[in-house]
Design a protein around this motif. Structure first.
Motif, mmCIF file in Angstrom:
data_model
loop_
_atom_site.group_PDB
_atom_site.id
_atom_site.type_symbol
_atom_site.label_atom_id
_atom_site.label_comp_id
_atom_site.label_asym_id
_atom_site.label_seq_id
_atom_site.Cartn_x
_atom_site.Cartn_y
_atom_site.Cartn_z
ATOM 1 N N GLU A 231 1.060 -0.812 -0.011
ATOM 2 C CA GLU A 231 -0.224 -0.223 -0.152
ATOM 3 C C GLU A 231 1.033 1.308 -0.102
ATOM 4 O O GLU A 231 0.133 1.994 -0.688
ATOM 5 C CB GLU A 231 -1.164 0.045 0.777
ATOM 6 C CG GLU A 231 -1.872 1.352 1.264
ATOM 7 C CD GLU A 231 -2.279 1.462 2.231
ATOM 8 O OE1 GLU A 231 -3.239 2.757 2.637
ATOM 9 O OE2 GLU A 231 -2.711 0.119 3.160
ATOM 10 N N GLY A 232 2.233 1.699 0.928
ATOM 11 C CA GLY A 232 2.759 2.225 1.124
ATOM 12 C C GLY A 232 3.430 2.269 -0.606
ATOM 13 O O GLY A 232 3.149 3.285 -1.252
ATOM 14 N N ARG A 234 2.266 1.875 -3.651
ATOM 15 C CA ARG A 234 0.850 2.480 -4.508
ATOM 16 C C ARG A 234 1.421 3.606 -4.020
ATOM 17 O O ARG A 234 0.919 4.525 -4.914
ATOM 18 C CB ARG A 234 -0.094 1.730 -4.181
ATOM 19 C CG ARG A 234 -1.192 1.678 -5.312
ATOM 20 C CD ARG A 234 -1.969 1.177 -5.238
ATOM 21 N NE ARG A 234 -2.752 0.911 -3.563
ATOM 22 C CZ ARG A 234 -2.766 0.074 -2.976
ATOM 23 N NH1 ARG A 234 -2.051 -1.104 -3.057
ATOM 24 N NH2 ARG A 234 -3.423 0.368 -1.014
ATOM 25 N N ARG A 235 0.808 4.304 -2.922
ATOM 26 C CA ARG A 235 0.848 5.978 -2.557
ATOM 27 C C ARG A 235 1.765 5.797 -2.459
ATOM 28 O O ARG A 235 0.979 7.353 -3.730
ATOM 29 C CB ARG A 235 0.573 5.683 -0.945
ATOM 30 C CG ARG A 235 -1.555 4.960 -0.732
ATOM 31 C CD ARG A 235 -1.166 5.583 0.969
ATOM 32 N NE ARG A 235 -2.428 4.453 1.043
ATOM 33 C CZ ARG A 235 -3.923 5.618 1.819
ATOM 34 N NH1 ARG A 235 -3.322 6.759 1.417
ATOM 35 N NH2 ARG A 235 -5.144 5.120 2.021
ATOM 36 N N LEU A 256 1.092 9.552 4.284
ATOM 37 C CA LEU A 256 0.827 8.275 3.976
ATOM 38 C C LEU A 256 -0.270 7.907 6.184
ATOM 39 O O LEU A 256 0.157 8.796 6.452
ATOM 40 C CB LEU A 256 1.848 7.512 4.698
ATOM 41 C CG LEU A 256 2.688 7.228 3.332
ATOM 42 C CD1 LEU A 256 3.974 6.787 3.646
ATOM 43 C CD2 LEU A 256 2.205 6.521 2.147
#
Length: 383
Positions: A231-232, A234-235, A256
């Motif tokens: 997720e990190g 991707r963000r 984040l």
């Protein structure tokens, strides 16, 4: 002849009525620094240890593999023409998986009788599974004179564990068991699969301490942290956390979610620590390497949250002894082992403190293993 070799030969004779023709081995490993970086396309720095898995074997002519495990006191057998998972002897699935991967890659295999024995503690995080896989590859390679190199051996062993046994491990364990060099750690780039031997300095030793706490929560926690890292990335708009410098990450971290930022901060900083550690080792600066180990443990404890109270106690106890230059948990966490960098003359004091003080504070007595960096898988004796 070593006592282990004599026991293997004696047991082989009792089980199969003959003497073995080959004796092969593959080592376990300890990761010196670079934890939870592998699945983020990052860097790791393991070394092969002097604990290994050994197979004494002789060829068969009927494409059957018959193995007796000294550790489990159990037989297993299978046909190379019918490779299926077994529930009765799960340890045998690693041998089946290697046969499956090798045959899938086009290698013609010879069946064998074997006695298997290992002194890599199972479940400790020192990679008894990869040692079993690489010992099996080495056995098939010896019997069939197979032309595969150490990198292929590692990759096919990983495929066996991933796709046959069903454990989604990274490449580190198989790489170091196959490619280890005496006196060296191995810097592995988990994206490119490139590797580089890094000489370890004289005058220090690594003290490996097995907490005897087994890692009951590791699967669900591993999956959760892997998802947080993804997720990190991707963000942050990058393929993997390996692609973010620590300076850039700190600029962008406020965007984040807090927990995701914590997990990612560990991985980004840990990758930089690995590369800094390699530079320190090449410069002979063991003090700087020890500081990196200390920082790695703090990060794993506070940011990645994969430590355990017993591991934290073991690290504290080791660090309190003069001559301990650094200490950290090693492996996935939640139990397993710590590794400490210790000046040679101070090793007995560190070992004594770990056994006495940890027992006093936790009720558990760690098992201690002293090891230099050993060579990777190979043939000990053969015709």
């Amino acid at each position: 002849m070593s006592s282990r070799h004599a026991t293997l030969r004696r047991t082989f004779s009792a089980q199969f009525g003959a003497m073995p023709m080959w004796l092969v081995r593959a080592p376990g490993r300890v990761n010196l620094i670079g934890e939870h970086t592998d699945y983020n396309d990052g860097f790791v720095l393991p070394m092969a240890i002097d604990r290994d898995v050994r197979l004494a074997l002789a060829p068969r002519t009927d494409r059957q593999v018959h193995v007796f495990s000294l550790n489990f006191q159990q037989h297993d057998h299978f046909s190379l023409d019918d490779l299926q998972l077994t529930t009765t002897s799960p340890w045998g699935n690693y041998l089946r998986g290697v046969a499956w991967a090798l045959q899938g890659a086009g290698f013609e295999l010879t069946g064998f009788d074997a006695v298997m024995e290992g002194n890599v503690p199972i479940g400790s995080g020192l990679s008894s599974s990869a040692a079993t896989e690489l010992a099996t590859v080495t056995a098939f390679r010896a019997l069939g004179n197979l032309t595969l190199d150490a990198v292929q051996a590692a990759l096919l062993s990983q495929k066996a564990e991933n796709d046959f046994v069903g454990v989604k491990c990274g490449i580190m364990d198989q790489y170091i068991s196959s490619l280890g060099q005496a006196g060296h750690a191995l810097l592995i780039d988990c994206r490119s699969l490139g590797f580089e031997a890094v000489p370890l300095p004289a005058g220090v030793q690594f003290v490996i301490a097995d907490s005897t706490v087994r890692r009951g929560l590791v699967d669900s926690a591993y999956n959760e942290r892997r998802a947080q890292c993804e997720e990190g990335a991707r963000r942050l708009g990058v393929p993997a956390l390996r692609d973010v410098s620590l300076a850039e990450f700190e600029r962008r971290a406020p965007a984040l979610p807090d927990l995701v930022a914590q997990r990612c901060r560990h991985v980004v900083a840990e990758n930089e620590r690995v590369l800094h550690s390699v530079a320190a080792l090449r410069a002979g600066d063991v003090t700087a390497f020890g500081r990196d180990m200390d920082e790695s443990h703090t990060s794993l404890r506070d940011l990645y949250a994969v430590s355990h109270p017993v591991l934290d106690t073991m690290v504290e106890v080791a660090r309190a002894v003069p001559g301990c230059l650094g200490a950290r948990l090693t492996g996935a966490g939640f139990g397993g082992c710590t590794v400490s960098l210790v000046v040679n003359a101070c090793v007995p004091a560190v070992v004594d403190a770990l056994q006495r003080e940890v027992a006093r504070r936790t009720g558990l007595t760690p098992q201690i293993y002293l090891s230099g960096a050993e060579a990777g898988a190979g043939i000990i004796l053969g015709e």
